[in-house]
Structure formats: C-alpha cells, structure tokens
Write an enzyme that holds these catalytic residues in place. Structure first.
Site, short mmCIF file in Angstrom:
data_model
loop_
_atom_site.label_atom_id
_atom_site.label_comp_id
_atom_site.label_asym_id
_atom_site.label_seq_id
_atom_site.Cartn_x
_atom_site.Cartn_y
_atom_site.Cartn_z
N ASP A 174 -5.31 -8.66 -4.05
CA ASP A 174 -6.70 -8.47 -4.48
C ASP A 174 -6.92 -8.24 -5.98
O ASP A 174 -7.77 -7.42 -6.38
CB ASP A 174 -7.33 -7.29 -3.71
CG ASP A 174 -7.32 -7.51 -2.20
OD1 ASP A 174 -6.93 -8.59 -1.76
OD2 ASP A 174 -7.70 -6.58 -1.47
N LYS B 119 -9.01 -12.44 3.06
CA LYS B 119 -8.89 -11.46 4.15
C LYS B 119 -10.17 -10.62 4.24
O LYS B 119 -10.66 -10.14 3.22
CB LYS B 119 -7.66 -10.57 3.94
CG LYS B 119 -7.68 -9.74 2.66
CD LYS B 119 -6.39 -8.96 2.53
CE LYS B 119 -6.37 -8.05 1.33
NZ LYS B 119 -7.36 -6.99 1.30
N CYS C 52 -5.88 -1.31 -0.05
CA CYS C 52 -5.39 -2.59 0.48
C CYS C 52 -3.88 -2.76 0.35
O CYS C 52 -3.25 -3.40 1.21
CB CYS C 52 -6.14 -3.74 -0.18
SG CYS C 52 -7.87 -3.79 0.36
C1 C5J Z 1 -8.81 -2.92 -2.06
C2 C5J Z 1 -10.76 -1.55 -1.70
N1 C5J Z 1 -8.47 -4.14 -2.42
N2 C5J Z 1 -10.30 -0.54 -2.42
N3 C5J Z 1 -10.07 -2.73 -1.60
O1 C5J Z 1 -8.04 -1.99 -2.18
O2 C5J Z 1 -11.82 -1.45 -1.13
#
Ligand code: C5J
Length: 221
Positions: A24, A129, A162
């Site tokens: 991400d 995702k 994540c």
């Molecule tokens: C991820 C989030 N990518 N913190 N998402 O960690 O909402």
C-alpha cells in the site's frame, strides 16, 4: 543455508522461494489530501521511508526475485466496501467521497495509485485488496503457491494495520515472513515499535524482523 541477520534469530534465506511484498505505498496513504490525511494523520512520517523501500525493491529486482505490490482500494460502486469499514473514520470525507486526489480509496482514482517513486515495473503483480490483509478476497495465496513462493519479505504501510495483518495472514498459511523494519512505517511511531515487538516476541510468533541492509547483504551474497 544462507541467512538474514534478523530478530528473534537469523532468517533461513531460500533464494528459490522468496518474494518481496510492498504493501500500500499509495498516494492515498503517503501524500497530503488522501485517505490517511483525511483521518488526521501526518503523512510526512510515511514519506521518510520511500528511499529505503526503493533500495529494497531495487535489491530484489537486481537479484531477479519477485516483487509484488498491493493497493488498498475499492470498486467505484463500493460493492466491496462494507458499511463497517466505510462508516468509520472521518464523517465528512469517507471512502468513496470526492477528495483532492479524486474519490478516496477508489481503484480508478489518482489517490489509489502507487507513488511514482515506487512504481511497479512491467511484469510485477499489483494486487487490489478491499481489506487490510492482502490474502482476503484476492488470489494471493494461489499466486504464491503456483510459483513455489514460501517466504515473504514485507515492506510498506502502515506497519500495525495492513502490513501486520498481511504478515499474520501469511503466517497462518505457513509462509515465513520477515518485516523490513526501516522500509515500513506507521503514523504512530509507538505502534510501529509495538508491532515489531509483537511479531518477533515468543520466538517469532508471527515472524522475523531485520533492517533493509541485512536483507540486501543476503541478496548480494
Ligand atoms: C493500511 C490503513 N494500508 N492504515 N491501511 O495500513 O488503513
């Protein structure tokens, strides 16, 4: 067997079955005006790891080893975003609402793109995702199994959300996971530290942790 110097003990490095998964590293988390910023977070903390993530990706590419990228994002009709997710957070700018980088966390909006500094190379798989974990509602497990990948090095954001969720999913599925500690970041430094400790405690109950330099050293050996 070659190893990566890691906590809680050296990681048994298997060149034929290892891949890097970069979680991400999207504009929505790293740049002002995205999902992370709408939640009141200081995104500059995450920007600081871009060079180390780039070095890690470069090491895997040079070694000819697989690099996988993920994006947390949803379909434009939000059919994959449960109310339990959408209705939390910032009530005035929710997932799917129009923000400065297009619709927040929507797959075809500019904010969902991986930041240009870490753009996927041709042939590298990018997983979209809908959840925090990269195994949920994706074909990740089948993809890894088809290629004989049994070990995963983790980088990306955020460490305790994540990244940690995906590491735990991988651990339960029997993969060896190693977190690259300076190629991951949280909006909350104490949460990052706690996540590393939770992962490596109790003899590596979730996996291993090591700095990027240790991973690169093993890749070069
Ligand atoms: C991820 C989030 N990518 N913190 N998402 O960690 O909402």
């Amino acid at each position: 067997m070659p190893t990566i110097k890691a906590a809680p003990f050296d990681f048994p490095f298997e060149r034929d079955s290892i891949a890097l998964i970069v979680i991400d590293m999207q504009r929505d988390f790293v740049e002002p005006g995205g999902f992370g910023a709408t939640l009141g977070n200081d995104v500059s903390l995450l920007q600081a790891i871009i060079p180390t993530v780039a070095a890690l990706i470069g090491g895997f590419r040079e070694a000819g080893l697989p690099v996988i990228h993920t994006r947390e994002c949803h379909r434009p009709d939000l059919s994959d975003c449960p109310p339990a997710k959408r209705l939390r957070g910032n009530p005035s700018l929710r997932i799917g609402d129009e923000g400065p980088m297009g619709r927040i966390l929507i797959a075809d909006a500019p904010g969902a793109d991986i930041i240009p500094e870490l753009a996927p190379a041709s042939g590298e798989w990018v997983i979209d995702k809908p959840g925090k974990g990269a195994f949920y509602a994706t074909g990740l497990q089948e993809y890894l199994d088809r290629r004989g990948i049994r070990q995963l090095v983790f980088a990306g954001v955020t460490t305790e959300v994540c990244v940690q969720t995906t590491m735990r999913e991988a651990n339960d599925r029997g993969y060896d996971g190693l977190l690259a500690t300076d190629a991951t970041e949280s909006y909350f430094p104490a949460f990052k530290q706690a996540a590393i400790e939770m992962i490596t405690a109790q003899g590596g109950i979730v996996g291993w942790a090591a700095p990027v330099a240790a991973v690169l050293e093993a890749l070069d050996a």
